[in-house]
Design a protein around this motif. Structure first.
Motif, mmCIF file in Angstrom:
data_model
loop_
_atom_site.group_PDB
_atom_site.id
_atom_site.type_symbol
_atom_site.label_atom_id
_atom_site.label_comp_id
_atom_site.label_asym_id
_atom_site.label_seq_id
_atom_site.Cartn_x
_atom_site.Cartn_y
_atom_site.Cartn_z
ATOM 1 N N SER A 61 0.843 -1.191 0.000
ATOM 2 C CA SER A 61 0.000 0.000 0.000
ATOM 3 C C SER A 61 0.891 1.259 0.000
ATOM 4 C CB SER A 61 -0.894 -0.038 1.232
ATOM 5 O OG SER A 61 -1.770 1.030 1.221
ATOM 6 N N TYR A 62 1.910 1.224 0.837
ATOM 7 C CA TYR A 62 2.867 2.343 0.879
ATOM 8 C C TYR A 62 3.599 2.471 -0.448
ATOM 9 C CZ TYR A 62 7.298 4.699 1.880
ATOM 10 O OH TYR A 62 8.393 5.523 1.827
ATOM 11 N N GLN A 63 4.084 1.346 -0.940
ATOM 12 C CA GLN A 63 4.907 1.395 -2.157
ATOM 13 C C GLN A 63 4.115 1.913 -3.357
ATOM 14 O OE1 GLN A 63 7.878 -1.195 -3.069
ATOM 15 N NE2 GLN A 63 8.517 -1.475 -0.976
ATOM 16 N N THR A 64 2.829 1.546 -3.421
ATOM 17 C CA THR A 64 2.063 1.924 -4.614
ATOM 18 C C THR A 64 1.343 3.265 -4.489
ATOM 19 O OG1 THR A 64 0.205 0.617 -3.789
ATOM 20 C CG2 THR A 64 1.654 -0.459 -5.391
ATOM 21 N N ILE A 65 1.144 3.747 -3.235
ATOM 22 C CA ILE A 65 0.393 5.008 -3.088
ATOM 23 C C ILE A 65 1.278 6.158 -2.615
ATOM 24 C CG2 ILE A 65 -1.558 6.176 -1.966
ATOM 25 C CD1 ILE A 65 -2.827 3.436 -1.455
ATOM 26 N N GLU A 66 2.005 5.896 -1.538
ATOM 27 C CA GLU A 66 2.666 7.013 -0.844
ATOM 28 C C GLU A 66 4.102 7.236 -1.280
ATOM 29 O OE1 GLU A 66 1.142 9.014 1.263
ATOM 30 O OE2 GLU A 66 -0.738 7.893 1.176
ATOM 31 N N MET A 67 4.764 6.163 -1.692
ATOM 32 C CA MET A 67 6.194 6.285 -1.959
ATOM 33 C C MET A 67 6.453 7.004 -3.265
ATOM 34 S SD MET A 67 8.957 3.271 -2.041
ATOM 35 C CE MET A 67 8.708 3.165 -3.782
ATOM 36 N N ARG A 68 7.390 7.900 -3.244
ATOM 37 C CA ARG A 68 7.788 8.580 -4.481
ATOM 38 C C ARG A 68 9.087 7.929 -4.951
ATOM 39 N NH1 ARG A 68 3.312 9.072 -4.200
ATOM 40 N NH2 ARG A 68 2.111 10.815 -3.392
ATOM 41 N N GLY A 69 9.398 8.070 -6.199
ATOM 42 C CA GLY A 69 10.638 7.474 -6.708
ATOM 43 C C GLY A 69 10.405 6.049 -7.155
ATOM 44 N N LYS A 70 11.509 5.312 -7.243
ATOM 45 C CA LYS A 70 11.450 3.964 -7.802
ATOM 46 C C LYS A 70 10.890 2.953 -6.800
ATOM 47 C CE LYS A 70 14.446 1.358 -10.660
ATOM 48 N NZ LYS A 70 15.692 0.685 -10.538
ATOM 49 N N VAL A 71 10.068 2.040 -7.291
ATOM 50 C CA VAL A 71 9.527 1.008 -6.404
ATOM 51 C C VAL A 71 10.638 0.053 -5.986
ATOM 52 C CG1 VAL A 71 7.966 -0.982 -6.317
ATOM 53 C CG2 VAL A 71 7.209 1.149 -7.377
ATOM 54 N N ASN A 72 10.672 -0.213 -4.665
ATOM 55 C CA ASN A 72 11.688 -1.129 -4.151
ATOM 56 C C ASN A 72 11.049 -2.502 -4.039
ATOM 57 O OD1 ASN A 72 13.256 -2.711 -2.493
ATOM 58 N ND2 ASN A 72 12.825 -1.525 -0.643
ATOM 59 N N GLY A 118 2.345 7.954 -10.944
ATOM 60 C CA GLY A 118 2.502 6.882 -9.960
ATOM 61 C C GLY A 118 1.861 5.592 -10.461
ATOM 62 N N LEU A 119 0.664 5.712 -11.044
ATOM 63 C CA LEU A 119 -0.024 4.508 -11.534
ATOM 64 C C LEU A 119 0.760 3.881 -12.681
ATOM 65 C CD1 LEU A 119 -3.719 5.838 -11.406
ATOM 66 C CD2 LEU A 119 -2.696 4.139 -9.890
ATOM 67 N N ARG A 120 1.288 4.737 -13.564
ATOM 68 C CA ARG A 120 2.100 4.203 -14.688
ATOM 69 C C ARG A 120 3.346 3.509 -14.152
ATOM 70 N NH1 ARG A 120 0.975 9.294 -18.208
ATOM 71 N NH2 ARG A 120 -0.932 8.567 -19.201
ATOM 72 N N ARG A 121 3.991 4.164 -13.180
ATOM 73 C CA ARG A 121 5.190 3.556 -12.572
ATOM 74 C C ARG A 121 4.850 2.184 -11.991
ATOM 75 N NH1 ARG A 121 6.557 5.384 -6.580
ATOM 76 N NH2 ARG A 121 4.564 4.338 -6.430
ATOM 77 N N ASN A 122 3.696 2.102 -11.290
ATOM 78 C CA ASN A 122 3.344 0.840 -10.637
ATOM 79 C C ASN A 122 3.093 -0.273 -11.655
ATOM 80 O OD1 ASN A 122 3.544 2.226 -8.268
ATOM 81 N ND2 ASN A 122 1.330 2.499 -7.988
ATOM 82 N N ILE A 123 2.452 0.106 -12.764
ATOM 83 C CA ILE A 123 2.181 -0.911 -13.786
ATOM 84 C C ILE A 123 3.480 -1.383 -14.436
ATOM 85 C CG2 ILE A 123 1.223 -1.175 -16.126
ATOM 86 C CD1 ILE A 123 -1.358 -0.193 -15.154
ATOM 87 N N LYS A 124 4.384 -0.443 -14.646
ATOM 88 C CA LYS A 124 5.650 -0.792 -15.324
ATOM 89 C C LYS A 124 6.620 -1.521 -14.412
ATOM 90 C CE LYS A 124 6.209 3.049 -18.410
ATOM 91 N NZ LYS A 124 6.750 4.316 -17.989
ATOM 92 N N SER A 125 6.550 -1.208 -13.120
ATOM 93 C CA SER A 125 7.621 -1.675 -12.234
ATOM 94 C C SER A 125 7.604 -3.193 -12.085
ATOM 95 C CB SER A 125 7.481 -1.057 -10.855
ATOM 96 O OG SER A 125 6.456 -1.725 -10.183
#
Ligand code: B12
Length: 315
Positions: free
Chosen positions: A224-235, A303-310
């Motif tokens: 939840s944190y990684q996909t909503i609140e976190m900025r930058g690259k998903v860890n 953020g949503l695009r990043r999450n789909i790509k990550s």
């Protein structure tokens, strides 16, 4: 504005009107100070740096003092609103990318504050709060007996489960002194023993391994944190197979208290056209302005695009 104390008849009427607005559990308490035990627990949470990049969680002055949120608080109302519904269940089944159940429809901050306001605005001066202040909401929800704290950190109602949001009204009018207060001693270790017992499904199933047996979530690892609140690259180093692109409900889905799933048919929480597009991965034509009025705006289209790509989504 009326300063007379709230008597039983008026309280019953307020409850009735809140139930009509869709709230499921409603509880009243006279103002009280946050307990030292909770403060110790929270300071330990900060000491262990479990707040990740959410630096607003460090505001202990407000976290530990309800009057920092509304100075003239004499009465606290806590209310639960259940959001899960059949249409969201179907969309989660049919579409490739998953959105947490609370976030498919309209932005709950607006929707629920309005509903609470409709009921209390003529009753007392005060402030209505959900999610966006330091108010220790789960702690207060526990104290006012809306539910217990589960190992997954969620406030869980023993009969209806945990798919609910909390809304509070901090009111100036006091309760009449002869009222029995719904304000119980809170102890999360006892909650674990009494309600979770040996169950550790949430701990085992959390895709990020964010849940420990002490009920404190390691926020850094929570999807939840990684996909909503976190900025930058998903860890994604320790994230298991996962298709959540906004929030995550795994620790609720596996919880036995949600087996009976209390479903609500409130249309404000039905999937919107935008959230359906997002869950299908059709993001090409979506702009940030299209996300206004939805919970999804918190991550924004980037953020949503990043999450789909990550790599967080390991097929
Ligand atoms: C920051 C935040 C997040 C962060 C961090 C979550 C976390 N676990 O801390 C992130 C982005 C990861 C997140 C995720 C989610 N969140 Co959130 N979040 C918040 C927020 C703004 C602050 C939470 C906070 O202070 N965390 C710090 C920890 C230490 O405190 P806590 O989890 O709130 O509560 C602990 C203490 O209260 C303690 N406690 C309770 N009583 C007592 C008594 C004693 C004596 C002691 C010692 C301790 C104790 O037990 C709790 C569990 O550890 C609150 C709103 C608010 N202002 O409170 C919403 C809130 C907690 N979130 C909520 C929701 C719905 C979610 C998600 C389900 C959304 C989703 N589907 O993705 C997930 C759930 C993840 C999880 N298992 O916790 C709801 C929870 C409702 C409920 N039934 O519990 C809240 C209350 C918002 C609301 N208004 O409804 N969230």
């Amino acid at each position: 504005m009326n300063k007379k104390s709230l008597e039983k008849e008026e309280i019953d009427l307020i409850k009735k009107r809140l139930f009509k607005e869709g709230f499921k559990h409603v509880s009243f308490s006279t103002y009280f100070e946050v307990e030292n035990e909770f403060k110790k627990f929270y300071l330990q949470f900060l000491k262990e740096k479990k707040e990740a990049s959410l630096s607003y969680l460090q505001n202990i002055k407000a976290k530990f003092n309800i009057k920092e949120i509304y100075a003239n608080t004499n009465t606290i109302i806590a209310a639960s609103f259940f959001y899960h519904n059949q249409k969201v269940k179907l969309a989660l089944k049919e579409n490739p990318y998953k959105i947490a159940s609370y976030a498919w429809g309209k932005d709950y901050h607006n929707v629920l504050k309005k509903r609470m306001k409709r009921v209390v605005k003529d009753i007392s001066a005060g402030r209505i709060v959900t999610d966006s202040t330091p108010l220790p909401e789960r702690y207060l929800g526990r104290k006012l007996n809306i539910g217990f704290i589960g190992k997954n950190g969620m406030l869980i109602n023993p009969e209806n489960g945990s798919y609910f949001l909390l809304v509070f009204a901090l009111l100036e009018r006091p309760l009449s002194s002869d009222l029995i207060l719904e304000n119980k001693k809170a102890n999360i270790e006892e909650d674990f023993k009494k309600y979770c017992n040996n169950c550790s499904r949430c701990i085992k199933s959390c895709p990020g391994g964010a849940i420990n047996s002490d009920g404190i979530i390691n926020i850094e690892n929570c999807i939840s944190y990684q996909t909503i609140e976190m900025r930058g690259k998903v860890n994604c180093s320790n994230i298991k197979k996962n298709k959540w692109i906004f929030g995550c409900d795994v620790c609720q889905m596996v919880c036995p208290y949600n087996k009976k799933e209390y479903l609500n048919n409130d249309t404000d929480f039905y999937p919107s056209d935008i959230s359906l597009d997002v869950s299908k991965g059709h993001l090409e034509n979506i702009k940030d302005t299209h996300l206004f009025g939805t919970a999804l705006k918190r991550a924004g289209i980037e953020g949503l695009r990043r999450n789909i790509k990550s790599k967080i989504i390991l097929k």
